[in-house]
Scaffold this motif. Structure first.
Motif, short mmCIF file in Angstrom:
data_model
loop_
_atom_site.label_atom_id
_atom_site.label_comp_id
_atom_site.label_asym_id
_atom_site.label_seq_id
_atom_site.Cartn_x
_atom_site.Cartn_y
_atom_site.Cartn_z
N GLY A 8 0.80 -1.21 0.00
CA GLY A 8 0.00 0.00 0.00
C GLY A 8 0.83 1.26 0.00
N ARG A 9 1.89 1.27 -0.79
CA ARG A 9 2.70 2.49 -0.86
C ARG A 9 3.26 2.62 -2.28
NH1 ARG A 9 8.29 1.68 -0.44
NH2 ARG A 9 8.88 -0.51 -0.26
N TYR A 10 3.76 3.82 -2.58
CA TYR A 10 4.42 4.03 -3.86
C TYR A 10 5.87 3.60 -3.77
CZ TYR A 10 0.39 6.75 -5.30
OH TYR A 10 -0.89 7.14 -5.65
N ILE A 11 6.41 3.09 -4.85
CA ILE A 11 7.80 2.65 -4.88
C ILE A 11 8.61 3.68 -5.65
CG2 ILE A 11 9.35 0.78 -5.63
CD1 ILE A 11 7.36 -0.18 -3.57
N ASN A 12 9.78 4.01 -5.13
CA ASN A 12 10.65 4.96 -5.81
C ASN A 12 11.52 4.23 -6.82
OD1 ASN A 12 12.33 6.97 -6.65
ND2 ASN A 12 13.47 7.07 -4.72
N GLY A 13 11.26 4.46 -8.08
CA GLY A 13 12.04 3.79 -9.14
C GLY A 13 12.88 4.77 -9.94
N THR A 14 13.23 5.91 -9.32
CA THR A 14 14.04 6.90 -10.04
C THR A 14 15.35 6.28 -10.52
OG1 THR A 14 13.15 8.50 -8.49
CG2 THR A 14 14.96 9.23 -9.88
N SER A 15 15.69 6.54 -11.77
CA SER A 15 16.95 6.03 -12.30
C SER A 15 18.11 6.53 -11.45
CB SER A 15 17.14 6.50 -13.74
OG SER A 15 16.09 6.01 -14.55
N PHE A 16 19.05 5.68 -11.17
CA PHE A 16 20.27 5.94 -10.39
C PHE A 16 20.01 6.15 -8.91
CE2 PHE A 16 20.98 7.66 -14.65
CZ PHE A 16 22.02 6.84 -15.06
N ASP A 17 18.75 6.24 -8.50
CA ASP A 17 18.49 6.56 -7.10
C ASP A 17 17.20 5.87 -6.69
OD1 ASP A 17 18.64 7.69 -4.63
OD2 ASP A 17 17.67 9.57 -5.24
N CYS A 18 17.18 4.54 -6.82
CA CYS A 18 15.93 3.83 -6.63
C CYS A 18 16.01 2.86 -5.45
CB CYS A 18 15.59 3.06 -7.90
SG CYS A 18 16.98 2.11 -8.50
N GLU A 19 14.85 2.36 -5.06
CA GLU A 19 14.82 1.27 -4.08
C GLU A 19 15.42 0.04 -4.74
OE1 GLU A 19 11.12 0.54 -2.04
OE2 GLU A 19 10.57 2.66 -2.27
N GLY A 20 16.38 -0.58 -4.08
CA GLY A 20 17.11 -1.67 -4.69
C GLY A 20 16.25 -2.90 -4.93
N GLU A 21 16.67 -3.70 -5.89
CA GLU A 21 15.95 -4.91 -6.24
C GLU A 21 15.93 -5.86 -5.04
OE1 GLU A 21 17.96 -7.28 -9.05
OE2 GLU A 21 16.49 -8.89 -8.85
N GLN A 22 17.10 -5.93 -4.32
CA GLN A 22 17.21 -6.86 -3.21
C GLN A 22 16.20 -6.51 -2.13
OE1 GLN A 22 19.08 -9.48 -3.74
NE2 GLN A 22 18.15 -10.28 -1.85
N ALA A 23 16.10 -5.23 -1.81
CA ALA A 23 15.17 -4.78 -0.77
C ALA A 23 13.74 -5.13 -1.16
CB ALA A 23 15.32 -3.28 -0.55
N LEU A 24 13.43 -4.94 -2.45
CA LEU A 24 12.07 -5.24 -2.92
C LEU A 24 11.77 -6.73 -2.76
CD1 LEU A 24 11.88 -3.12 -6.20
CD2 LEU A 24 10.71 -2.67 -4.05
N ARG A 25 12.75 -7.56 -3.11
CA ARG A 25 12.56 -9.00 -3.00
C ARG A 25 12.31 -9.40 -1.55
NH1 ARG A 25 15.51 -12.93 -6.52
NH2 ARG A 25 15.52 -12.03 -8.60
N GLU A 26 13.10 -8.81 -0.65
CA GLU A 26 12.92 -9.16 0.76
C GLU A 26 11.56 -8.74 1.26
OE1 GLU A 26 16.38 -7.45 2.51
OE2 GLU A 26 17.66 -8.94 1.52
#
Lengths: 382, 601
Positions: B421-439
């Motif tokens: 229930g939140r927005y994800i920050n996918g800004t190029s070069f400054d994004c939430e990492g893939e690993q964190a998302l997976r966890e």
């Protein structure tokens, strides 16, 4: 040859007969052999192109379509500057357009026995190459005060091409008659005979002109490159002069060839020209890794050579030979053709394909060739 | 070492120490002594100093670095946040300056503050500034090939969205509006900066990456019928029809009205049925092709002799605005006004609802565009163990060759965002990492790689492979089949050649061209070729005596030759009209073609 096989000489080509001969078992009964021959005749007949087949158009499409996939690159010989060859589509266009001056004329010179194994190969190559004055001089200068030209030779080069200063002077004399040439060791002094040569520009012009004076070798051969191909040495050249090269005693005149089809046609005749045309086109297509049946190319070559000379497929070449005004006009420069036709009252008999497409009549190929005829009176009236 | 100095490309003088000079000018510029519009470059190769202050240069802002330390301090940032400092102040204080392409050659720019060394002259404000605004809308764009980013930003420009809030009172050409647009779950900072929430252009959907019955080959997608019925990717298309009362010489004027029956070119009464008394259609009328939207009559084209005094309605022409072939819709809005010349101007806007259909074009934000290949009932679609049915099925074959890694990460990010229930920050070069998302996905009770066990909707069988499912932001593009579909069996022909017209707007035919003709000849299909080409077939009467084209009088049912009279044999010859035209054109060139007739058999 077996007498039974011999009987079929008129029905089958020699190549097929030879193949049968080579493949039949040593002992074969007369009836069996005859059966084989009869079947071969039937099969051979089946492989023939049927009447009414649009062979020309199929050939055009078969060459034209792969042409769209060809690269526009020119091929470079590794390590040799200025030795590149036109290949791909530009080369095909060049050949089929029947261009007299091709972009990169080239020869492959095969050598006779002792030389083909590499004997004196460097010397031979150097002998073939066209040598002009610039190639053997160290310096050429103008003395402005005395209005004379001075040529200084490079001694090593003189030796390499086995000429002397005086022999070169003789050659020069031919091209510049209005000069007196005096030999002074490795120097030549060219002095104008008449005093009215006041214009310095004239002297400059002569200076540039004598640089191109032909000294030795064969005219037109700009570059030479000895190459080992399989087990023997051959000489590849940039520039072509088949007639003079064939005169050389160390050249194998049976295999030596050029990529200039017109030269082959003029030296060896139009049949040789036709074969050269086929070889050259096929070489390009093979090089590009494409697969075109050689018979398409043969047909095109036949069309180009049918008049006894090689004619390109252009409005001035093969197309100009078409009997139909409409067909010619539909190719290029329509107005020229229509006006010329109107001047002499030309008649178009509508016997070919293009004209009939234009007026929307059945084209005389395939199903359009056949007509149905009824003999009057042969049908009973009921 | 003396260097030449050029100002705007003109030689102005020499300088003894070029580097010191350049540094001095830059120092003065940062102090504000010299215009900040000026750029100065020392070109080492040619030992020249180039000063540019002309227009038309592309320049970009950079943070100035001195001795390896950024001049933009945390203090400045705090002031900026409190609105105590503006962008202009930063430029005035010599903290940020604009460089043009040439001066960039003299600069060494660091991407991040950590990378700064004493060599550096500038610091990038954000690495995102290397791409355009549209490109920075691509989430996780730094994971992609540049070509895909180009495609991604190009596609976004064609997306349907909410272009202006006052669209109801505007009369724009070709307006497409997406119904129920949403903000993307996976966002970049540009979405916030550019007020994307005010003009969103897509919708969040559940995407499964798998094949489906071969209907998503070659980049096509499968779409859930129930999703469409719930309003997914529905859009509205507005098109205005405009007409004005033109004034002609002699005080004549067009008239917007319901045309009289005796007007030249009167259509049938049925065609005018929607018009009200003023000659304009009423709003909310359902119109189809051929219906008149604005009735209008014009004065006769040519006036001569007594006609001038007899301006009865019978001489007026009908010039109404009608719906063209294939058009339909609902009248949305009628606007009556006048134009610059004071002529009465009528604009009528037509509205049409566009429900997604097979052939409509969609894309994600990663250059992964495709058209709908099949619309499937949700009952037949695969479903996950938790009962989720995807809205869109995307083909896995689109991924390997294009290497759009960002597409895959957005799916995982979107899944996490929708579950948490939140927005994800996918800004190029400054994004939430893939690993964190997976966890996070794992902690939300899903498989960390985003795959799920799914069941075949048609048979109920479990798929052997686990299907990658996630949430994505999908865009409907403006290329819709409804605007492009075209077919013709019979239809209008050109006046000159009698051949079919060209183009969809004119209900034209599809040309059987030169090369296509060749294939028929190659097959020897002579009669089929003739049939294909007889679109302009005509019968021309030809005089047997002189061979020229004769005249056939259909009324009197007689044929005669203009030069030989009527006592000659005249035969009708079948030919293409184009050839008859060719002969006529030759005659205009003073070339006289004749036809010699001969029995065919």
């Amino acid at each position: 040859m077996d007498p039974i096989i011999k009987e079929y000489k008129d029905k089958l080509p020699e190549k097929v007969l030879a193949e049968i001969e080579a493949n039949i078992p040593a002992r074969i009964s007369q009836t069996k052999l005859r059966e084989i021959m009869e079947l071969t005749v039937v099969e051979y007949g089946r492989m023939k192109v049927e009447a009414g087949e649009s062979v020309g158009l199929v050939s055009a499409e078969s060459i034209g379509e792969p042409g769209t996939q060809m690269t526009l690159n020119t091929f470079h010989f590794a390590g040799v500057a200025e030795m590149n060859v036109t290949v791909g589509l530009p080369r095909i266009i060049e050949i089929l357009d029947g261009r007299k001056e091709i972009k990169t004329p080239m020869m492959e010179i095969y050598l006779r026995k002792p030389y083909s194994s590499g004997k004196d190969i460097k010397q031979i190559a150097a002998n073939i190459k066209e040598t002009t004055l610039v190639d053997i001089i160290a310096e050429i200068s103008i003395t402005v005060s005395e209005l004379v030209l001075e040529v200084t030779f490079n001694e090593a080069k003189l030796k390499e091409f086995s000429v002397t200063a005086s022999s070169v002077a003789k050659l020069l004399q031919k091209s510049v008659g209005s000069f007196t040439i005096t030999v002074d060791g490795l120097r030549l002094v060219l002095k104008p005979k008449t005093k009215d040569l006041k214009n310095l520009n004239e002297l400059y012009r002569i200076k540039e002109k004598i640089k191109e004076t032909f000294i030795a070798g064969i005219k037109g051969i700009k570059q030479v490159l000895p190459v080992k191909r399989e087990e023997e040495f051959i000489v590849i050249t940039a520039g072509s002069n088949l007639k003079d090269v064939l005169k050389l005693e160390f050249v194998d005149e049976e295999r030596t060839t050029t990529n200039d089809v017109f030269e082959i046609a003029s030296v060896l005749g139009v049949e040789a020209g036709r074969q050269a045309l086929i070889n050259e086109v096929f070489k390009v297509i093979e090089n590009q890794g494409l697969n075109v049946d050689i018979r398409h190319i043969m047909l095109v070559a036949d069309a180009m050579c049918a008049g006894g000379v090689i004619r390109g497929i252009t409005r001035t070449g093969v197309v100009s030979e078409k009997s139909s005004v409409l067909a010619r006009a539909s190719f290029e420069t329509p107005i020229k053709h229509v006006i010329n036709a109107s001047l002499i009252g030309e008649v178009d008999y509508l016997t070919s394909v293009v004209e009939n497409v234009m007026i929307n009549q059945p084209v005389p190929v395939g199903t359009g060739m056949a007509g149905l005829m009824v003999k009057p009176g042969s049908v009973e009236k009921k | 070492m003396t260097s030449e100095v050029y100002m705007n490309g003109k030689f102005v003088g020499n300088v003894d120490d070029p580097i010191a000079f350049v540094n001095q000018v830059r120092g003065e510029r940062r102090k504000g002594m010299v215009s900040n519009n000026l750029n100065i470059t020392y070109v080492q190769e040619s030992n020249e100093i180039k000063i540019e202050a002309s227009k038309g240069r592309v320049r970009r802002p950079l943070i100035i670095v001195k001795d390896g330390v950024s001049l933009l301090t945390p203090g400045h940032i705090k002031q900026l946040e409190n609105n105590e400092l503006t962008w202009d102040d930063l430029i005035k204080h010599g903290i940020i300056e604009y460089l043009d392409a040439l001066e960039e050659d003299n600069a060494l720019v660091a991407f991040f503050e950590e990378d700064l060394t004493s060599e550096h002259t500038h610091l990038e404000i954000s690495p995102l500034s290397m791409v355009s605004i549209t490109t920075s809308l691509v989430p996780y764009g730094n994971f992609n090939q540049s070509t895909r980013l180009n495609a991604g930003s190009k596609n976004q420009k064609q997306a349907l969205g909410f272009y202006a809030a006052n669209y109801l009172v505007r009369m724009d050409m070709d307006v497409n509006l997406l119904l129920n647009p949403q903000m993307p779950i996976v966002q970049s900072i540009t979405h916030e900066i550019s007020n994307y929430a005010k003009h969103p252009a897509g919708q969040n959907v559940v995407v499964a990456v798998m094949s489906y019955e071969g209907y998503n080959m070659e980049d096509s997608i499968i779409i859930n019928k129930a999703s469409i019925e719930r309003g997914l990717a529905r859009s509205i298309y507005y098109r205005p029809m405009i007409t004005e009362e033109l004034r002609y010489a002699g005080g004549l004027i067009d008239e917007i009205c319901v045309p009289d029956k005796d007007v030249k070119g009167y259509r049938s009464e049925k065609d005018y049925k929607y018009l009200e008394g003023d000659g304009i259609i009423y709003p909310e009328a359902l119109v189809k092709e051929g219906d008149v939207v604005i009735g209008k009559t014009s004065p006769p084209r040519f006036l001569s002799g007594m006609d001038e005094y007899n301006l009865a309605s019978s001489t007026r022409r009908e010039s109404s605005t009608t719906l063209k072939h294939g058009e339909q819709g609902v009248i949305d809005f009628v606007l009556l006004t006048e134009n610059e010349e004071g002529n009465k101007l009528v604009q009528v806007r037509i509205r049409e609802q566009r429900i997604p259909e097979v052939g409509d074009k969609f894309t994600s934000r990663h250059g992964q565009k495709g058209v709908i290949g099949l619309i499937v009932n949700p009952t037949d679609l695969p479903f996950s163990a938790s009962g989720i049915v995807p809205d869109i099925i995307f083909s896995p074959h689109g991924i390997p060759s294009r290497m759009t890694v960002s597409h895959l990460i957005e799916m995982v990010g979107g899944k996490v965002g929708s579950l948490a229930g939140r927005y994800i920050n996918g800004t190029s070069f400054d994004c939430e990492g893939e690993q964190a998302l997976r966890e996070e996905l794992l902690s939300l009770g899903f498989r960390e790689n985003g795959t799920e066990t799914m069941y075949n909707g048609q048979t109920g069988e479990k798929f052997h492979a686990r299907i990658f499912v996630g949430n994505m932001y999908y865009l409907k593009l403006k290329h819709m089949v409804a605007n492009k579909i075209h077919s013709r069996a019979r239809g209008p022909i050109q006046l000159l050649t009698r051949q079919p017209t060209e183009g969809r707007a004119k209900e034209g035919g599809l040309r059987l061209g030169e090369m296509e003709k060749d294939t028929f000849v190659a097959h020897g299909a002579a009669l089929l070729l003739k049939e294909r080409f007889n679109s302009d077939k005509t019968f021309v009467p030809v005089c047997e005596t002189c061979g020229s084209i004769a005249i056939k009088d259909e009324y009197k049912n007689i044929s005669y030759c203009p030069s030989c009279g009527d006592s000659v044999d005249i035969n009708e010859v079948e030919m293409s009209y184009a050839f008859k035209l060719l002969m006529d054109e030759l005659k205009s060139l003073c070339i006289y073609p004749t036809l010699k007739l001969k029995n065919k058999y």
